[in-house]
Scaffold this active site. Structure first.
Site, short mmCIF file in Angstrom:
data_model
loop_
_atom_site.label_atom_id
_atom_site.label_comp_id
_atom_site.label_asym_id
_atom_site.label_seq_id
_atom_site.Cartn_x
_atom_site.Cartn_y
_atom_site.Cartn_z
N GLU A 150 -10.36 0.08 -4.87
CA GLU A 150 -9.30 -0.74 -4.29
C GLU A 150 -9.82 -2.11 -3.89
O GLU A 150 -10.88 -2.24 -3.27
CB GLU A 150 -8.70 -0.04 -3.06
CG GLU A 150 -7.86 1.17 -3.40
CD GLU A 150 -6.93 1.55 -2.27
OE1 GLU A 150 -6.11 0.69 -1.87
OE2 GLU A 150 -7.01 2.69 -1.79
N CYS B 190 0.87 -1.18 0.00
CA CYS B 190 0.00 0.00 0.00
C CYS B 190 0.91 1.23 0.00
O CYS B 190 1.56 1.52 1.01
CB CYS B 190 -0.92 0.00 1.22
SG CYS B 190 -2.00 1.44 1.32
N GLY B 191 0.96 1.94 -1.12
CA GLY B 191 1.88 3.06 -1.25
C GLY B 191 1.57 4.21 -0.31
O GLY B 191 2.47 4.79 0.31
N ASN B 192 0.29 4.56 -0.17
CA ASN B 192 -0.07 5.62 0.77
C ASN B 192 0.09 5.15 2.21
O ASN B 192 0.48 5.91 3.09
CB ASN B 192 -1.51 6.08 0.52
CG ASN B 192 -1.62 6.91 -0.74
OD1 ASN B 192 -0.66 7.53 -1.19
ND2 ASN B 192 -2.81 6.93 -1.32
N HIS C 16 -3.01 -4.35 -10.59
CA HIS C 16 -3.80 -3.19 -11.00
C HIS C 16 -4.28 -3.35 -12.43
O HIS C 16 -3.52 -3.79 -13.30
CB HIS C 16 -2.97 -1.91 -10.91
CG HIS C 16 -2.60 -1.53 -9.51
ND1 HIS C 16 -3.37 -0.68 -8.75
CD2 HIS C 16 -1.56 -1.91 -8.73
CE1 HIS C 16 -2.81 -0.55 -7.56
NE2 HIS C 16 -1.72 -1.29 -7.51
N CYS D 73 -4.93 6.19 -4.08
CA CYS D 73 -4.22 4.92 -3.96
C CYS D 73 -2.79 5.14 -4.44
O CYS D 73 -2.58 5.52 -5.60
CB CYS D 73 -4.91 3.85 -4.78
SG CYS D 73 -4.06 2.24 -4.79
N GLY D 74 -1.82 4.93 -3.56
CA GLY D 74 -0.42 5.18 -3.92
C GLY D 74 0.11 4.22 -4.97
O GLY D 74 0.70 4.64 -5.97
#
Length: 293
Positions: free
Chosen positions: A219, A77-79, A170, A228-229
């Site tokens: 997501e 999860c980038g964020n 993705h 979404c990161g």
């Protein structure tokens, strides 16, 4: 009997998380508790839960144990990992401006830098994107890619689509109209479980503009979120592969912009804000809707 859980609430570009500090790895959290905590009506409310664990690995002294709002495990999860960086900084658990965090998708290096005001922006080295069907994963010949292909959306329309892994899967759908006109809750929910994606997929609806890429996201395991990161990185990579944007671009979500840069080495950098919202204590035994898995 009370089952008190101390937590912090953080958000990165509107993507919000319940953060639990568990440096000694003494407290696993049941998926049913995650669902109850993330419920926006009867719980704390969040897109997911992150448990931060300590590690003896000098290259990655912290571990991000992340679960989606539905309690399912997520690789990356980038964020969320940017919020981990701010949590550690806020609590004084690191004085470093650059350090590694281990995720299920591998180690991610963070760089915290002052934003010119009182806060910090966080850059994450998101790794090299996976473009083959085996890497995503996506059904079909393992060596094939899925870039700029026509994709049937529920028999109603055909959109140009690309599949990318940023440590998690993705599906990027390029749209001509404003993404605000897309019924993300209907289409995203259906495509998350599309038969081509054996581990489900995140779904992005991206409109390439002169000043960046306007995007909405569904997501996997959390539904539509404000940003979404890893999705921002997937969108930027897919658009760059198609020759629609340069290596550095801005991906704009309802929650705000994220800067994405694809280096010549292939490494993708994600930069954005992350902030503390509030702290709290919740009694898990008294959470409405709590279901033990």
């Amino acid at each position: 009997m009370s089952d008190a859980l101390r937590f912090a609430k953080y958000e990165g570009t509107g993507n919000d998380f319940v953060m639990v500090l568990d440096l000694d790895d003494e407290r696993s959290i049941d998926p049913g508790d995650v669902v109850a905590l993330c419920d926006r009506r009867t719980g704390v409310g969040a897109d997911g839960l992150i448990r931060v664990i300590g590690s003896e690995d000098p290259d990655a002294p912290f571990v991000m144990d992340y679960r989606n709002a539905d309690g399912s495990l997520a690789e990356m999860c980038g964020n969320g990992v940017r919020c981990v960086g701010m949590l550690l900084r806020d609590l004084g658990l690191t004085e470093e401006h650059e350090f590694g965090v281990r995720t299920r998708g591998g180690v991610r290096r963070l760089r915290l830098h002052e934003d010119g005001g009182e806060g910090y922006r966080v850059t994450v080295e998101m790794g090299i994107p996976g473009l083959t069907k085996a890497a995503i994963p996506m059904r079909g010949p393992a060596w094939e890619t899925f870039q700029g292909e026509p994709f049937d959306v529920g028999g109603e329309m055909t959109l140009r689509a690309s599949a990318v892994s940023m440590g998690n899967p993705h599906l990027v759908l390029f749209v001509q109209d404003d993404p605000d006109r897309i019924h993300v809750g209907h289409i995203g929910a259906a495509l998350e479980r599309h038969e081509l994606f054996p581990e489900r997929t995140n779904v992005e609806f991206a409109q390439v503009l002169d000043d960046g890429i306007k995007t909405r996201v569904w997501e996997r395991g959390s539904g539509e979120t404000m940003a979404c990161g890893s999705g921002a990185c997937a969108v930027a990579v897919a658009a760059n592969e198609a020759g629609l944007v340069p290596r550095r671009t801005v991906v704009r979500f309802p929650g705000g912009p994220l800067d994405v840069e694809r280096l010549e080495s292939g490494e993708v950098l994600l930069t954005g804000d992350a902030a503390h919202v509030f702290d709290g204590v919740v009694d898990l035994e008294r959470l409405p809707g709590r279901v033990r898995a």
